[in-house]
Design a protein around this motif. Structure first.
Motif: not given
Length: 463
Positions: A1-29
């Motif tokens: 594991m490299t230091h670059q991979t585990h850096r904690t001062d990382r900058t940039g922005q998150l990538k976010l996907n919306a995982m959709l299904n009709g009734g919700g992800s919880h089994v009782a949703g």
């Protein structure tokens, strides 16, 4: 594991996907008072979800899929909202017409499909959406799928991945049947395409023989974005070779960092730039005005789980091992090796042993796996901590019930992430690759291909 991979001062922005299904992800949703009663098959509901996700500037909509009812045990299946679902490519083609910028990722199995079909469908979706398509490559973990495609038994795990590796190579070759500027459409000369820019694949391998060419021009993105959803040894290696997004199940930051470092290091061995793969663990945020309110929302959902459904949920994810003969308040027994998701089974066993959970506690815990409760600030803290510590490049965000869970996240958490500079306020460009910061693949003539006018004839006819 490299230091670059585990850096904690990382900058940039998150990538976010919306995982959709009709009734919700919880089994009782689907039983939540605010859940849409007909969400699985009401297109107006899906349109609302997609447009809400786009308003929140999500990178993409992500739709999981299984080519069977999700469970054959009627006593538990009838207690869930998982007996029906739209075919995802058809649904995303419809959603492409009512959205403008958000990506459209569909799951499609390599085990029960043909490469030509999938290459054609995803190329078509990419054209129809203006370059917003993504393919989530899976190898089918559900044995029930096999019965819908003949009498052959479900393939073993290693065989499924060997098949998937060749499948992906064939699809990539088909997407490169045509060079980007092959279709000249010269009315004066009467020529629709330049035959020297047509390449016939002529693939023959251990699993597939595919002549080509694809009868769809090269997709706007070159290739639709390739997503991979396995965390096993074979899944990691496939992802390191060719994937551009990974959807993974990681619930502890230490485990997520280890997984992240491993896959990125594998990419280097394949000669790939680690920034060209986005690792997105799954997460289910439940937002409240206070920590206590968020916890109350989760407890109310947990109370809606029927024990029959909870026990079956655990069995399905533990390798289809029937646990009904064991005491609910006793320990999880030793499990035989799974021919389904090996990584998921191992996750369950590790959790049970680490925390000394009973079977009942384990299925209750599993029903809430991936759920993070809190205020908009504390949920944003969680996202930021994982991102800064290189445990994730972003998240595949699911919602316990819909549309309320999605609405809460878009209205309350997204603004907090934007305030911190962790998430976009506007889309970067028209394609999914633009949003994810991924390069467009250049045309590469497939190694086995021949030029269109040199292809061997089929039944006495050439291309």
């Amino acid at each position: 594991m490299t230091h670059q991979t585990h850096r904690t001062d990382r900058t940039g922005q998150l990538k976010l996907n919306a995982m959709l299904n009709g009734g919700g992800s919880h089994v009782a949703g689907w039983r939540h008072p605010d859940s849409h009663p007909h969400g699985t098959h009401d297109f107006a509901h899906w349109r609302r979800l997609a447009q809400t996700a786009e308003r929140g500037k999500f990178d993409a909509i992500f739709i999981a899929d299984v080519v069977a009812t999700q469970g054959s045990h009627i006593d538990s299946l009838r207690r869930s909202a998982r007996a029906e679902t739209f075919e995802p490519l058809t649904l995303l083609a419809a959603l492409a017409a009512v959205t403008e910028r958000i990506g459209l990722i569909a799951t499609a199995t390599t085990t029960y499909n043909a490469p030509y079909h999938l290459a054609r469908k995803f190329a078509s979706l990419d054209h129809l959406s203006g370059g917003r398509a993504g393919w989530n490559l899976v190898t089918s973990v559900v044995p029930d799928e096999a019965a819908n495609f003949g009498d052959a038994p479900h393939l073993a795990h290693a065989d499924r991945y060997a098949c998937a590796d060749e499948f992906q190579r064939v699809v990539a070759g088909l997407w490169d049947s045509w060079e980007d500027d092959a279709f000249i459409e010269d009315k004066a000369a009467g020529l629709h395409f330049d035959h020297e820019k047509l390449h016939v694949l002529n693939h023959r391998g251990p699993h597939f023989s595919v002549r080509g060419p694809l009868n769809v021009s090269r997709p706007p993105q070159g290739h639709p974005v390739l997503v991979q959803a396995g965390s096993s040894e074979a899944g990691r290696e496939l992802a390191a070779r060719c994937a551009e997004v990974i959807f993974t199940s990681q619930h502890r930051l230490d485990d997520a960092r280890t997984f992240y470092a491993d896959v990125k290091d594998r990419m280097r061995r394949w000669g790939r730039d680690p920034d060209h793969l986005k690792i997105l663990p799954g997460i289910v945020p439940i937002v409240g005005a206070s920590e206590a309110e968020a916890r109350e929302k989760l407890n109310a959902l947990q109370a809606l789980i029927d024990p029959v459904l909870g026990l079956r949920l655990l069995a399905d994810n533990a390798g289809d091992f029937d646990l009904s003969g064991y005491p609910l308040d006793g320990p999880l027994p030793d499990l035989p090796p799974s021919n389904r998701s090996k990584s998921r089974q191992q996750l369950i066993v590790d959790l049970a042993r680490r925390e000394n959970l009973t079977i009942r506690q384990l299925y209750e815990r599993f029903a809430s796996a991936g759920i993070v409760t809190g205020t908009p600030k504390t949920i944003a803290d969680h996202f930021e901590a994982w991102f800064r510590a290189s445990g994730a490049d972003g998240f595949n965000v699911a919602f316990a019930w819909q549309p309320g869970g999605l609405d809460d996240f878009v209205d309350l958490v997204i603004p907090e992430l934007q305030r911190r500079g962790l998430f976009r306020t506007e889309y970067e460009g028209p394609t999914l690759r633009d949003q994810l910061g991924l390069p467009r693949p250049p045309f590469v003539r497939p190694a086995t291909s021949v030029r269109g006018d040199q292809a061997p004839p089929v039944d006495g006819r050439s291309v």
